[in-house]
Design a protein around this motif. Structure first.
Motif, PDB file in Angstrom:
ATOM      1  N   TYR A   1      29.928  54.443  29.574  1.00  0.00           N
ATOM      2  CA  TYR A   1      29.676  53.901  28.235  1.00  0.00           C
ATOM      3  C   TYR A   1      30.954  53.943  27.415  1.00  0.00           C
ATOM      4  CZ  TYR A   1      27.870  53.158  23.543  1.00  0.00           C
ATOM      5  OH  TYR A   1      27.667  52.667  22.277  1.00  0.00           O
ATOM      6  N   ASN A   2      31.495  52.776  27.100  1.00  0.00           N
ATOM      7  CA  ASN A   2      32.628  52.629  26.172  1.00  0.00           C
ATOM      8  C   ASN A   2      33.770  53.607  26.454  1.00  0.00           C
ATOM      9  OD1 ASN A   2      31.122  50.641  24.983  1.00  0.00           O
ATOM     10  ND2 ASN A   2      30.897  51.658  23.001  1.00  0.00           N
ATOM     11  N   MET A   3      34.273  53.553  27.699  1.00  0.00           N
ATOM     12  CA  MET A   3      35.365  54.438  28.084  1.00  0.00           C
ATOM     13  C   MET A   3      36.381  53.666  28.928  1.00  0.00           C
ATOM     14  SD  MET A   3      36.422  57.482  27.486  1.00  0.00           S
ATOM     15  CE  MET A   3      34.913  58.123  26.765  1.00  0.00           C
ATOM     16  N   GLU A   4      36.715  52.438  28.479  1.00  0.00           N
ATOM     17  CA  GLU A   4      37.603  51.603  29.282  1.00  0.00           C
ATOM     18  C   GLU A   4      38.967  52.238  29.506  1.00  0.00           C
ATOM     19  OE1 GLU A   4      38.315  47.860  27.414  1.00  0.00           O
ATOM     20  OE2 GLU A   4      38.607  48.712  25.423  1.00  0.00           O
ATOM     21  N   ARG A   5      39.343  53.181  28.652  1.00  0.00           N
ATOM     22  CA  ARG A   5      40.649  53.816  28.786  1.00  0.00           C
ATOM     23  C   ARG A   5      40.733  54.724  30.006  1.00  0.00           C
ATOM     24  NH1 ARG A   5      42.789  58.675  26.804  1.00  0.00           N
ATOM     25  NH2 ARG A   5      40.821  59.157  25.776  1.00  0.00           N
ATOM     26  N   LEU A   6      39.594  55.302  30.455  1.00  0.00           N
ATOM     27  CA  LEU A   6      39.649  56.333  31.489  1.00  0.00           C
ATOM     28  C   LEU A   6      38.814  56.042  32.740  1.00  0.00           C
ATOM     29  CD1 LEU A   6      39.484  59.568  29.281  1.00  0.00           C
ATOM     30  CD2 LEU A   6      41.472  58.624  30.442  1.00  0.00           C
ATOM     31  N   VAL A   7      37.923  55.044  32.703  1.00  0.00           N
ATOM     32  CA  VAL A   7      37.018  54.885  33.842  1.00  0.00           C
ATOM     33  C   VAL A   7      37.748  54.518  35.129  1.00  0.00           C
ATOM     34  CG1 VAL A   7      34.920  54.395  32.545  1.00  0.00           C
ATOM     35  CG2 VAL A   7      36.473  52.518  33.137  1.00  0.00           C
ATOM     36  N   ALA A   8      38.826  53.747  35.048  1.00  0.00           N
ATOM     37  CA  ALA A   8      39.537  53.363  36.270  1.00  0.00           C
ATOM     38  C   ALA A   8      40.072  54.595  36.989  1.00  0.00           C
ATOM     39  CB  ALA A   8      40.672  52.393  35.939  1.00  0.00           C
ATOM     40  N   ARG A   9      40.541  55.575  36.236  1.00  0.00           N
ATOM     41  CA  ARG A   9      41.036  56.814  36.835  1.00  0.00           C
ATOM     42  C   ARG A   9      39.928  57.524  37.606  1.00  0.00           C
ATOM     43  NH1 ARG A   9      42.872  61.605  32.867  1.00  0.00           N
ATOM     44  NH2 ARG A   9      40.603  61.850  32.766  1.00  0.00           N
ATOM     45  N   CYS A  10      38.732  57.549  37.022  1.00  0.00           N
ATOM     46  CA  CYS A  10      37.574  58.146  37.684  1.00  0.00           C
ATOM     47  C   CYS A  10      37.245  57.395  38.974  1.00  0.00           C
ATOM     48  CB  CYS A  10      36.378  58.134  36.727  1.00  0.00           C
ATOM     49  SG  CYS A  10      34.802  58.613  37.459  1.00  0.00           S
ATOM     50  N   PHE A  11      37.174  56.071  38.886  1.00  0.00           N
ATOM     51  CA  PHE A  11      36.814  55.260  40.058  1.00  0.00           C
ATOM     52  C   PHE A  11      37.873  55.376  41.156  1.00  0.00           C
ATOM     53  CE2 PHE A  11      34.628  52.162  36.876  1.00  0.00           C
ATOM     54  CZ  PHE A  11      33.696  53.137  36.570  1.00  0.00           C
ATOM     55  N   ASP A  12      39.136  55.440  40.757  1.00  0.00           N
ATOM     56  CA  ASP A  12      40.211  55.580  41.754  1.00  0.00           C
ATOM     57  C   ASP A  12      40.086  56.902  42.521  1.00  0.00           C
ATOM     58  OD1 ASP A  12      41.338  53.133  41.191  1.00  0.00           O
ATOM     59  OD2 ASP A  12      42.831  53.935  39.799  1.00  0.00           O
ATOM     60  N   SER A  13      39.617  57.944  41.847  1.00  0.00           N
ATOM     61  CA  SER A  13      39.461  59.232  42.540  1.00  0.00           C
ATOM     62  C   SER A  13      38.335  59.154  43.574  1.00  0.00           C
ATOM     63  CB  SER A  13      39.199  60.355  41.530  1.00  0.00           C
ATOM     64  OG  SER A  13      37.860  60.366  41.062  1.00  0.00           O
ATOM     65  N   ILE A  14      37.364  58.284  43.348  1.00  0.00           N
ATOM     66  CA  ILE A  14      36.313  58.082  44.348  1.00  0.00           C
ATOM     67  C   ILE A  14      36.883  57.292  45.528  1.00  0.00           C
ATOM     68  CG2 ILE A  14      34.041  57.081  44.796  1.00  0.00           C
ATOM     69  CD1 ILE A  14      33.425  57.440  41.798  1.00  0.00           C
ATOM     70  N   LEU A  15      37.656  56.270  45.223  1.00  0.00           N
ATOM     71  CA  LEU A  15      38.286  55.479  46.287  1.00  0.00           C
ATOM     72  C   LEU A  15      39.195  56.324  47.175  1.00  0.00           C
ATOM     73  CD1 LEU A  15      39.296  52.161  44.475  1.00  0.00           C
ATOM     74  CD2 LEU A  15      37.790  52.364  46.464  1.00  0.00           C
ATOM     75  N   ALA A  16      39.757  57.385  46.624  1.00  0.00           N
ATOM     76  CA  ALA A  16      40.724  58.206  47.351  1.00  0.00           C
ATOM     77  C   ALA A  16      40.074  59.244  48.264  1.00  0.00           C
ATOM     78  CB  ALA A  16      41.651  58.909  46.355  1.00  0.00           C
ATOM     79  N   GLN A  17      38.741  59.257  48.361  1.00  0.00           N
ATOM     80  CA  GLN A  17      38.075  60.292  49.145  1.00  0.00           C
ATOM     81  C   GLN A  17      38.429  60.223  50.629  1.00  0.00           C
ATOM     82  OE1 GLN A  17      36.009  62.917  47.839  1.00  0.00           O
ATOM     83  NE2 GLN A  17      37.213  62.064  46.131  1.00  0.00           N
ATOM     84  N   THR A  18      38.665  61.401  51.210  1.00  0.00           N
ATOM     85  CA  THR A  18      38.937  61.470  52.648  1.00  0.00           C
ATOM     86  C   THR A  18      37.677  61.174  53.460  1.00  0.00           C
ATOM     87  OG1 THR A  18      38.528  63.861  52.597  1.00  0.00           O
ATOM     88  CG2 THR A  18      40.820  63.112  52.381  1.00  0.00           C
ATOM     89  N   CYS A  19      36.528  61.374  52.850  1.00  0.00           N
ATOM     90  CA  CYS A  19      35.257  60.986  53.468  1.00  0.00           C
ATOM     91  C   CYS A  19      34.994  59.526  53.112  1.00  0.00           C
ATOM     92  CB  CYS A  19      34.131  61.879  52.951  1.00  0.00           C
ATOM     93  SG  CYS A  19      32.471  61.277  53.316  1.00  0.00           S
TER      94      CYS A  19
ATOM     95  N   ILE B   1      35.182  46.438  33.911  1.00  0.00           N
ATOM     96  CA  ILE B   1      35.951  47.246  34.865  1.00  0.00           C
ATOM     97  C   ILE B   1      35.057  47.673  36.018  1.00  0.00           C
ATOM     98  CG2 ILE B   1      37.243  49.388  35.174  1.00  0.00           C
ATOM     99  CD1 ILE B   1      38.148  49.122  32.251  1.00  0.00           C
ATOM    100  N   CYS B   2      33.807  48.047  35.719  1.00  0.00           N
ATOM    101  CA  CYS B   2      32.851  48.389  36.782  1.00  0.00           C
ATOM    102  C   CYS B   2      32.684  47.212  37.750  1.00  0.00           C
ATOM    103  CB  CYS B   2      31.504  48.755  36.176  1.00  0.00           C
ATOM    104  SG  CYS B   2      31.468  50.276  35.218  1.00  0.00           S
ATOM    105  N   ASP B   3      32.479  46.016  37.208  1.00  0.00           N
ATOM    106  CA  ASP B   3      32.299  44.829  38.053  1.00  0.00           C
ATOM    107  C   ASP B   3      33.540  44.549  38.895  1.00  0.00           C
ATOM    108  OD1 ASP B   3      29.738  44.412  37.064  1.00  0.00           O
ATOM    109  OD2 ASP B   3      30.424  43.087  35.452  1.00  0.00           O
ATOM    110  N   LYS B   4      34.706  44.785  38.330  1.00  0.00           N
ATOM    111  CA  LYS B   4      35.950  44.560  39.053  1.00  0.00           C
ATOM    112  C   LYS B   4      36.027  45.458  40.283  1.00  0.00           C
ATOM    113  CE  LYS B   4      40.967  44.937  38.439  1.00  0.00           C
ATOM    114  NZ  LYS B   4      42.052  45.275  37.466  1.00  0.00           N
ATOM    115  N   TYR B   5      35.645  46.730  40.138  1.00  0.00           N
ATOM    116  CA  TYR B   5      35.691  47.646  41.284  1.00  0.00           C
ATOM    117  C   TYR B   5      34.650  47.261  42.326  1.00  0.00           C
ATOM    118  CZ  TYR B   5      39.239  50.881  39.638  1.00  0.00           C
ATOM    119  OH  TYR B   5      40.448  51.448  39.262  1.00  0.00           O
ATOM    120  N   ALA B   6      33.495  46.790  41.894  1.00  0.00           N
ATOM    121  CA  ALA B   6      32.462  46.364  42.842  1.00  0.00           C
ATOM    122  C   ALA B   6      32.916  45.142  43.634  1.00  0.00           C
ATOM    123  CB  ALA B   6      31.162  46.069  42.102  1.00  0.00           C
ATOM    124  N   GLN B   7      33.676  44.257  42.987  1.00  0.00           N
ATOM    125  CA  GLN B   7      34.218  43.087  43.684  1.00  0.00           C
ATOM    126  C   GLN B   7      35.298  43.487  44.679  1.00  0.00           C
ATOM    127  OE1 GLN B   7      35.517  40.644  40.426  1.00  0.00           O
ATOM    128  NE2 GLN B   7      33.420  40.251  39.692  1.00  0.00           N
TER     129      GLN B   7
END
Length: 358
Positions: A11-29, A48-54
């Protein structure tokens, strides 16, 4: 099928959500999914959410009208298709090995509730898998020590078995929207866990696998206007009652639960308009929960500077002490030291947690 889903309310956190999503992408699992719940954002967070889903099909996006973080978490959990789920806040980060470590511990200890620790310094996130020596186990009687040593209350830093959540119909209370929504959920989860298996253990990975963004001023947990409500007594008192009567935890081991309890109530009182504080305190003082809170401190011989003001129902002094504690001012510390001198029977709280659960 994936093994674990990461649920992230957005919710209304465009400044930081990409950092959160990138940490999920970086998982060794690699065997994960992520459900991003856009809770009616009015900035660019939903895009930004839609961009990561694409970009990666392991991300799924739910767009919903704004209903609060509890509503978003419930919507995300309802959509989980994997055996396990992990909850994150949108401004936080996972260690690259977090999901792999949690799943490995769960596989090794299938009857345990698996939790892990956090850090407030991104540089301290552990990037190697925990060893067996990092696994610490807690029985129900040690719930106070579990509270002291792990991020027990927040919904993050836990691996949730989805079958267990569904079987016990465990959901977040969507009426709670002031930053304390985690305590009722945690209490229900522990009660269900230890009622079903009284000998069950919590396996905590004592290493920082989660980064908590403390400095985000927009976070609900950073709000400075959380006026006192009866629900605040109920959520802490419920955990206290369970700890004493269901889990038979030693009183002294509940020190930090009770310290946070009385400080939270004092802070809530200070958030009320000054002309309403005394009447509100007098009203709440009629609650059995209020009496149990106050009685804990002499029973455990555990000191809090707020004990005497609450016992005497001095709303003005309580509010002043709460403000002083947050400001770290001289008035607070003078009263703190005076209280200890006048009541020498208090235990020295330093090192109390080294006392093992009996």
């Amino acid at each position: 099928m994936a093994s674990v889903t990461v649920v992230v309310p957005v919710y209304n956190m465009e400044r930081l959500v990409a950092r959160c999503f990138d940490s999920i992408l970086a998982q060794t699992c690699p065997d994960w999914e992520a459900i991003l719940v856009d809770d009616g954002s009015t900035d660019g967070s939903g895009r930004i959410c839609d961009k990561y889903a694409q970009k990666d099909s392991r991300f799924r996006v739910l767009h919903k009208p704004n209903g609060g973080v509890c509503s978003a978490r419930n919507a995300g959990l309802a959509a989980v298709r994997t055996p396990y789920a992990v909850l994150m806040d949108q401004d936080d980060m996972l260690s690259p090995v977090a999901l792999e470590a949690a799943l490995k511990a769960q596989q090794a200890h299938p009857d345990c509730l698996v939790t892990f620790c956090h850090t407030e310094d991104r540089r301290q996130l552990q990037e190697s898998l925990p060893s067996a020596s990092d696994e610490h186990f807690y029985a129900s009687r040690q719930v106070g020590h579990l509270y002291n040593h792990t991020p027990l209350v927040p919904p993050w830093c836990k691996l949730y078995p989805m079958e267990f959540l569904r079987r016990h119909n465990l959901r977040f209370d969507e009426t709670q929207k002031d930053g304390y929504e985690d305590r009722p959920f945690l209490r229900q989860y522990l009660a269900a866990f230890w009622t079903e298996n009284p000998e069950g253990l919590v396996c905590n990975l004592a290493c920082p696998l989660y980064f908590w963004e403390r400095e985000n001023e927009a976070s609900v947990s950073r709000r400075s206007d959380k006026p006192l409500k009866q629900a605040h007594f109920e959520m802490f008192d419920g955990l206290l009652q369970d700890a004493v009567h269901l889990y038979h935890a030693p009183l002294l081991s509940l020190q930090y639960i009770m310290l946070e309890y009385i400080q939270t109530i004092a802070f809530g009182l200070s958030c009320l308009p000054e002309d309403r504080r005394q009447a509100a305190l007098d009203e709440f003082a009629r609650l059995d929960a209020y009496r149990r809170m106050v009685e804990y401190f002499p029973r455990a011989r555990f000191y809090s500077v707020f004990y005497v003001p609450f016992r005497l129902r001095r709303a003005r002094l309580i509010a002043r002490l709460s403000q002083g504690r947050l400001a770290n001012d001289a008035f607070y510390w003078r009263l703190y030291k005076l209280g200890r001198l006048l009541h020498p029977f208090w235990r020295d709280w330093k090192g109390i947690d080294a006392i093992p659960a009996e």
